[in-house]
Design an enzyme around this catalytic site. Structure first.
Site, PDB file in Angstrom:
ATOM      1  N   ASP A  10       0.736  -1.134  -0.074  1.00 31.26           N
ATOM      2  CA  ASP A  10       0.095   0.113  -0.147  1.00 31.26           C
ATOM      3  C   ASP A  10       0.714   1.223   0.014  1.00 31.26           C
ATOM      4  O   ASP A  10       1.710   1.550   0.904  1.00 31.26           O
ATOM      5  CB  ASP A  10      -0.891  -0.030   1.271  1.00 31.26           C
ATOM      6  CG  ASP A  10      -1.995   1.139   1.228  1.00 31.26           C
ATOM      7  OD1 ASP A  10      -1.904   1.883   0.316  1.00 31.26           O
ATOM      8  OD2 ASP A  10      -2.635   1.153   2.285  1.00 31.26           O
ATOM      9  N   ASP A 106      -3.202   2.365  -5.783  1.00 32.16           N
ATOM     10  CA  ASP A 106      -2.069   2.549  -5.005  1.00 32.16           C
ATOM     11  C   ASP A 106      -1.973   1.465  -4.258  1.00 32.16           C
ATOM     12  O   ASP A 106      -0.949   1.350  -3.181  1.00 32.16           O
ATOM     13  CB  ASP A 106      -2.177   3.870  -4.218  1.00 32.16           C
ATOM     14  CG  ASP A 106      -3.357   3.898  -3.200  1.00 32.16           C
ATOM     15  OD1 ASP A 106      -4.365   2.814  -3.817  1.00 32.16           O
ATOM     16  OD2 ASP A 106      -3.417   4.475  -2.485  1.00 32.16           O
ATOM     17  N   GLU A 107      -2.544   0.296  -4.539  1.00 34.96           N
ATOM     18  CA  GLU A 107      -2.620  -0.813  -3.932  1.00 34.96           C
ATOM     19  C   GLU A 107      -2.415  -2.082  -4.670  1.00 34.96           C
ATOM     20  O   GLU A 107      -3.144  -2.437  -5.689  1.00 34.96           O
ATOM     21  CB  GLU A 107      -3.568  -0.943  -2.665  1.00 34.96           C
ATOM     22  CG  GLU A 107      -3.906  -0.124  -1.874  1.00 34.96           C
ATOM     23  CD  GLU A 107      -5.062  -0.293  -0.939  1.00 34.96           C
ATOM     24  OE1 GLU A 107      -5.144  -1.398  -0.422  1.00 34.96           O
ATOM     25  OE2 GLU A 107      -5.826   0.852  -0.656  1.00 34.96           O
TER      26      GLU A 107
END
Length: 393
Positions: A10, A106-107
């Site tokens: 993350d 973003d993960e």
């Protein structure tokens, strides 16, 4: 059977962190990336750790954030840069495994079970990834390491920023069960309220609840959540290249001023089609049709669609076809609050069979070659590096 080794990576404060790479003098100040107030999107999209310490929250109005932190500096979104850095991070992941499943921009989940012979334990791989991203891109990441996806996600949330957390089969009861039930993936606000009203406040409480009660409260979802709490999530991590391609790609906008004439809609469609066709090329797809979406000032919503004889990934052709469809179906009886354009009936190149062998294909092929060159320039230098003159204003 040997446990899998799953990572959840993350990126910390991703939008704000990328924006600060291009505004390094603001590094030690409270910063938030915000939507455009003029375009009716005046909310906080992301914030850095300093702004977070003042209580600034994602999705709150800018005036609310500034009431908490008067020194807050707001920056506009840089979506082309966020996409660029997300791809760069994915390239780093690919050094360690091809089993990568994005969970937003973003993960990502990574299955590194087969990578330990080359790169060490799951925890060692997590630290290698964290170090690579920090050294090469200037971003920090929190990584959870576990034997399933749910616990790996919980691990990445436990320590922020720039940290690695291991949740093993031996320690998960001590680490996971005391956490509030709201921390468990797929427990939304309403589910959380329903569980709490029945005395289930922690993830551990969920494991003690009988199946009939959970089924009555939440149906099958309740039983699934209990399995997750018990560490029984067996869902696989998708192979990176096997991620399902989109069925359609679109873009829409609600402007600060309503659309009042065809000219403003045409400019919007040219802008939309460029982004849409960049995505088509990125996914190696061609459009076999177009869909137009409008919402009037009185909030009535209408959609029109049209299929093509020939498949295309040309932004100009898509914009023209969409505009023709719009003009055919709408005559500005009232202003429009928002408009949208969508490429539909998507096919891969192998399946996008051209119908007109000796006609317009030659001209269309020339247009697509030019736009391929434009796409490569935008990929290399950013989406704002080259645009149609008509839409610059």
């Amino acid at each position: 059977m040997k446990d899998r080794i799953i990572l959840h990576s993350d990126l910390n404060n991703f939008f704000a962190s990328v924006s600060l790479l291009f505004n390094p003098t603001l590094k030690n100040m409270p910063v938030a990336v915000c939507g455009d107030k003029e375009n009716r999107h005046g909310i906080v999209l992301a914030k850095n750790e300093i702004a977070k310490s003042y209580g600034v929250k994602t999705a709150e109005a800018i005036f609310e954030a500034k009431a908490k932190c008067p020194e807050l500096i707001t920056l506009p979104s840089m979506m082309d840069k966020y996409k660029e850095y997300s791809k760069k991070v994915h390239k780093i992941y690919q050094r360690y495994t091809d089993m990568i499943e994005p969970f937003g921009i973003d993960e990502c989940w990574l299955d590194v079970t087969g990578s330990t012979v080359l790169f060490g334990s799951g925890e060692e791989i997590a630290h290698k990834i964290r170090t690579d991203i920090k050294k090469e891109l200037g971003l920090t990441v929190s990584v959870g390491v576990s034997f399933n996806k749910i616990f790996a996600k919980l691990g990445s949330d436990m320590k922020k920023p720039d940290a690695v957390t291991v949740i093993s089969r031996e320690n998960f009861k001590q680490k996971v069960w005391p956490l509030p039930i709201s921390d468990l993936l797929f427990v939304g606000k309403k589910t959380c309220e329903k569980l709490k009203s029945n005395g289930i406040h922690t993830i551990g409480d969920l494991t003690l609840c009988d199946d009939e009660t959970l089924k009555r409260l939440l149906g099958k979802n309740g039983l699934d959540l209990k399995k997750y709490a018990l560490g029984e999530d067996n869902s696989p991590v998708s192979i990176y290249d096997a991620i399902e391609k989109p069925k359609s790609i679109g873009k829409s906008i609600t402007c600060s001023k309503d659309f009042c004439d065809n000219s403003s809609v045409w400019k919007a469609f040219l802008e939309f089609s460029q982004h849409i066709c960049d995505s088509l090329r990125e996914n190696e797809l061609y459009a076999g049709g177009v869909q137009v979406h409008i919402r009037t000032a009185s909030l009535n919503v209408k959609e029109f669609s049209h299929s093509f004889n020939d498949f295309t990934n040309s932004s100009l052709i898509l914009a023209k076809k969409g505009f023709e469809l719009f003009c055919k179906n709408y005559t500005f009886g009232e202003p429009l609050r928002s408009v949208g354009l969508r490429a539909i009936n998507l096919k891969t190149e192998a399946n996008a069979i051209q119908q007109d062998i000796f006609g317009n294909d030659i001209k269309q092929e020339e247009i697509e070659k030019i736009e391929d060159s434009v796409y490569k320039l935008r990929q290399k230098y950013g989406e704002e590096s080259i645009k149609r003159g008509t839409v610059i204003e």
